[in-house]
Scaffold this motif. Structure first.
Motif, PDB file in Angstrom:
ATOM      1  N   VAL A  32     105.053 -11.044  45.547  1.00 52.63           N
ATOM      2  CA  VAL A  32     105.434 -11.473  44.201  1.00 52.63           C
ATOM      3  C   VAL A  32     104.183 -11.652  43.359  1.00 52.63           C
ATOM      4  O   VAL A  32     103.167 -12.190  43.823  1.00 52.63           O
ATOM      5  N   ILE A  33     104.253 -11.212  42.112  1.00 54.47           N
ATOM      6  CA  ILE A  33     103.200 -11.428  41.132  1.00 54.47           C
ATOM      7  C   ILE A  33     103.824 -12.125  39.935  1.00 54.47           C
ATOM      8  O   ILE A  33     104.835 -11.660  39.396  1.00 54.47           O
ATOM      9  N   THR A  34     103.250 -13.254  39.544  1.00 53.73           N
ATOM     10  CA  THR A  34     103.751 -13.973  38.379  1.00 53.73           C
ATOM     11  C   THR A  34     102.769 -13.857  37.230  1.00 53.73           C
ATOM     12  O   THR A  34     101.566 -13.715  37.433  1.00 53.73           O
ATOM     13  N   ASN A  35     103.294 -13.918  36.017  1.00 56.17           N
ATOM     14  CA  ASN A  35     102.465 -13.879  34.815  1.00 56.17           C
ATOM     15  C   ASN A  35     102.714 -15.133  33.982  1.00 56.17           C
ATOM     16  O   ASN A  35     103.860 -15.451  33.645  1.00 56.17           O
ATOM     17  N   ASP A  36     101.649 -15.869  33.679  1.00 58.59           N
ATOM     18  CA  ASP A  36     101.693 -16.967  32.727  1.00 58.59           C
ATOM     19  C   ASP A  36     100.510 -16.812  31.778  1.00 58.59           C
ATOM     20  O   ASP A  36      99.512 -16.153  32.112  1.00 58.59           O
ATOM     21  N   ILE A  37     100.621 -17.413  30.613  1.00 60.07           N
ATOM     22  CA  ILE A  37      99.555 -17.228  29.626  1.00 60.07           C
ATOM     23  C   ILE A  37      98.293 -17.992  30.020  1.00 60.07           C
ATOM     24  O   ILE A  37      97.199 -17.429  30.077  1.00 60.07           O
ATOM     25  N   TYR A  38      98.443 -19.295  30.294  1.00 65.44           N
ATOM     26  CA  TYR A  38      97.273 -20.136  30.531  1.00 65.44           C
ATOM     27  C   TYR A  38      97.235 -20.778  31.913  1.00 65.44           C
ATOM     28  O   TYR A  38      96.240 -21.426  32.252  1.00 65.44           O
ATOM     29  N   THR A  39      98.292 -20.686  32.680  1.00 67.39           N
ATOM     30  CA  THR A  39      98.365 -21.409  33.947  1.00 67.39           C
ATOM     31  C   THR A  39      98.895 -20.492  35.043  1.00 67.39           C
ATOM     32  O   THR A  39      99.197 -19.320  34.817  1.00 67.39           O
ATOM     33  N   ASP A  40      99.027 -21.059  36.252  1.00 69.38           N
ATOM     34  CA  ASP A  40      99.686 -20.361  37.353  1.00 69.38           C
ATOM     35  C   ASP A  40     100.964 -21.118  37.750  1.00 69.38           C
ATOM     36  O   ASP A  40     101.336 -21.170  38.901  1.00 69.38           O
ATOM     37  N   GLU A  41     101.622 -21.696  36.745  1.00 66.53           N
ATOM     38  CA  GLU A  41     102.768 -22.575  36.975  1.00 66.53           C
ATOM     39  C   GLU A  41     103.871 -21.898  37.792  1.00 66.53           C
ATOM     40  O   GLU A  41     104.416 -22.480  38.736  1.00 66.53           O
ATOM     41  N   ASP A  42     104.245 -20.668  37.417  1.00 62.26           N
ATOM     42  CA  ASP A  42     105.355 -20.004  38.113  1.00 62.26           C
ATOM     43  C   ASP A  42     104.992 -19.699  39.560  1.00 62.26           C
ATOM     44  O   ASP A  42     105.833 -19.815  40.459  1.00 62.26           O
ATOM     45  N   ALA A  43     103.749 -19.312  39.802  1.00 60.21           N
ATOM     46  CA  ALA A  43     103.318 -19.065  41.177  1.00 60.21           C
ATOM     47  C   ALA A  43     103.360 -20.346  41.994  1.00 60.21           C
ATOM     48  O   ALA A  43     103.804 -20.343  43.157  1.00 60.21           O
ATOM     49  N   ARG A  44     102.937 -21.450  41.395  1.00 61.25           N
ATOM     50  CA  ARG A  44     102.966 -22.724  42.127  1.00 61.25           C
ATOM     51  C   ARG A  44     104.396 -23.164  42.421  1.00 61.25           C
ATOM     52  O   ARG A  44     104.677 -23.712  43.480  1.00 61.25           O
ATOM     53  N   PHE A  45     105.312 -22.908  41.482  1.00 57.00           N
ATOM     54  CA  PHE A  45     106.721 -23.220  41.727  1.00 57.00           C
ATOM     55  C   PHE A  45     107.246 -22.453  42.929  1.00 57.00           C
ATOM     56  O   PHE A  45     107.900 -23.016  43.821  1.00 57.00           O
ATOM     57  N   LEU A  46     106.976 -21.161  42.978  1.00 55.65           N
ATOM     58  CA  LEU A  46     107.482 -20.336  44.079  1.00 55.65           C
ATOM     59  C   LEU A  46     106.832 -20.721  45.406  1.00 55.65           C
ATOM     60  O   LEU A  46     107.497 -20.752  46.446  1.00 55.65           O
ATOM     61  N   LYS A  47     105.548 -21.026  45.369  1.00 54.92           N
ATOM     62  CA  LYS A  47     104.877 -21.440  46.605  1.00 54.92           C
ATOM     63  C   LYS A  47     105.445 -22.763  47.118  1.00 54.92           C
ATOM     64  O   LYS A  47     105.691 -22.921  48.317  1.00 54.92           O
ATOM     65  N   SER A  48     105.673 -23.703  46.212  1.00 54.62           N
ATOM     66  CA  SER A  48     106.195 -25.005  46.634  1.00 54.62           C
ATOM     67  C   SER A  48     107.627 -24.893  47.142  1.00 54.62           C
ATOM     68  O   SER A  48     108.060 -25.710  47.967  1.00 54.62           O
ATOM     69  N   ALA A  49     108.352 -23.888  46.669  1.00 53.37           N
ATOM     70  CA  ALA A  49     109.719 -23.682  47.138  1.00 53.37           C
ATOM     71  C   ALA A  49     109.759 -23.079  48.536  1.00 53.37           C
ATOM     72  O   ALA A  49     110.817 -23.065  49.175  1.00 53.37           O
ATOM     73  N   GLY A  50     108.626 -22.574  49.018  1.00 53.47           N
ATOM     74  CA  GLY A  50     108.552 -22.042  50.374  1.00 53.47           C
ATOM     75  C   GLY A  50     109.318 -20.756  50.591  1.00 53.47           C
ATOM     76  O   GLY A  50     109.745 -20.469  51.718  1.00 53.47           O
ATOM     77  N   VAL A  51     109.486 -19.953  49.540  1.00 58.59           N
ATOM     78  CA  VAL A  51     110.305 -18.745  49.665  1.00 58.59           C
ATOM     79  C   VAL A  51     109.568 -17.603  50.359  1.00 58.59           C
ATOM     80  O   VAL A  51     110.193 -16.681  50.893  1.00 58.59           O
ATOM     81  N   LEU A  52     108.233 -17.631  50.327  1.00 59.32           N
ATOM     82  CA  LEU A  52     107.398 -16.651  51.018  1.00 59.32           C
ATOM     83  C   LEU A  52     106.133 -17.368  51.478  1.00 59.32           C
ATOM     84  O   LEU A  52     105.831 -18.479  51.030  1.00 59.32           O
ATOM     85  N   GLU A  53     105.379 -16.694  52.345  1.00 60.49           N
ATOM     86  CA  GLU A  53     104.050 -17.206  52.649  1.00 60.49           C
ATOM     87  C   GLU A  53     103.268 -17.319  51.336  1.00 60.49           C
ATOM     88  O   GLU A  53     103.316 -16.412  50.497  1.00 60.49           O
ATOM     89  N   PRO A  54     102.559 -18.402  51.114  1.00 58.80           N
ATOM     90  CA  PRO A  54     101.871 -18.592  49.828  1.00 58.80           C
ATOM     91  C   PRO A  54     100.946 -17.438  49.457  1.00 58.80           C
ATOM     92  O   PRO A  54     100.811 -17.100  48.269  1.00 58.80           O
TER      93      PRO A  54
END
Length: 244
Positions: A32-54
């Motif tokens: 998965v690749i996420t795009n945010d303007i200034y942060t990595d918020e969406d990537a951190r959400f997915l990592k914290s959800a444990g849906v894939l290896e971080p």
């Protein structure tokens, strides 16, 4: 295959990707690749959800309008996808999430092989009638958060019907995270598209250029109306699929 997920802010793109990862990670090699303007918020959400290896979830900070990195200059996302494959070998599916944008943002076929566009019922039942290249011509339109329909006064069946009309019969999935049948419809579409990609029967489409718009700095200076119809990336062919 590279699958783009686009749509306005707050429509549930990240939660949709989490749902796909939970449903498909047991059978497919995912990244998965996420795009945010200034942060990595969406990537951190997915990592914290444990849906894939971080390590399989990579953020891209665009630093500008989200469509810039998915259509105008896709280099950062291409490099992120290549890094994933370099680290994990050949992957079956890389899901690329756009930063939240507006109804005109779509992916370049130089970046993705297929793309879906996400709306949600909380944005209003009329939004699907407002049109735009993503609504009309993405490979799939997802109307998300259908369980909220009764709470926001939206007729979900009508919204889905009008979506199909706007797409001239094109695929529409009305999705709720609480409705297993709708999740099966979504994952079934992904599996079918991947199968056609593997056999060479799927052709990437370009939903079309963005409407005229302008880019301005934080001080409001420097904007000029323009389109991206002449962008080199808009003209570029899709990346090569896997060899037989």
């Amino acid at each position: 295959m590279r699958l783009g997920v686009a749509g306005p802010v707050g429509t549930g793109k990240s939660s949709l990707i989490a749902t796909l990862c939970r449903a498909l990670s047991g059978e497919l090699r995912l990244g998965v690749i996420t795009n945010d303007i200034y942060t990595d918020e969406d990537a951190r959400f997915l990592k914290s959800a444990g849906v894939l290896e971080p390590e399989r979830i990579r953020p891209v900070e665009t630093g500008a309008c989200p469509h810039t990195a998915i259509r105008d200059d896709v280099t950062a996302n291409l490099l992120a996808a290549e890094d994933l494959e370099a680290d994990f070998g050949s992957l079956d599916l890389v899901i690329i999430e756009s930063g939240g944008d507006n109804l005109t943002a779509t992916f370049s076929p130089a970046l993705v092989d297929a793309q879906l566009f996400v709306l949600d019922v909380a944005g209003g039942g009329d939004v699907v009638r407002k049109g735009g290249p993503g609504i009309a011509r993405a490979d799939l339109l997802v109307i998300n958060k259908t369980d909220l329909g009764p709470h926001v006064g939206v007729d979900v069946e009508r919204m889905a019907r009008e979506g199909r009309e706007a797409r001239r019969g094109g695929s529409v999935v009305a999705l709720s995270q609480h409705d297993e049948a709708s999740i099966r419809m979504l994952t079934g579409w992904v599996r079918d598209t991947l199968a056609r990609y593997r056999t060479g029967d799927h052709t990437p489409v370009d939903p079309g250029p963005m409407a005229p718009h302008s880019h301005t700095g934080r001080d409001g200076e420097g904007g000029h109306p323009h389109t991206h119809a002449d962008s080199a990336h808009d003209q570029a062919p899709a990346h090569a699929g896997p060899s037989a």
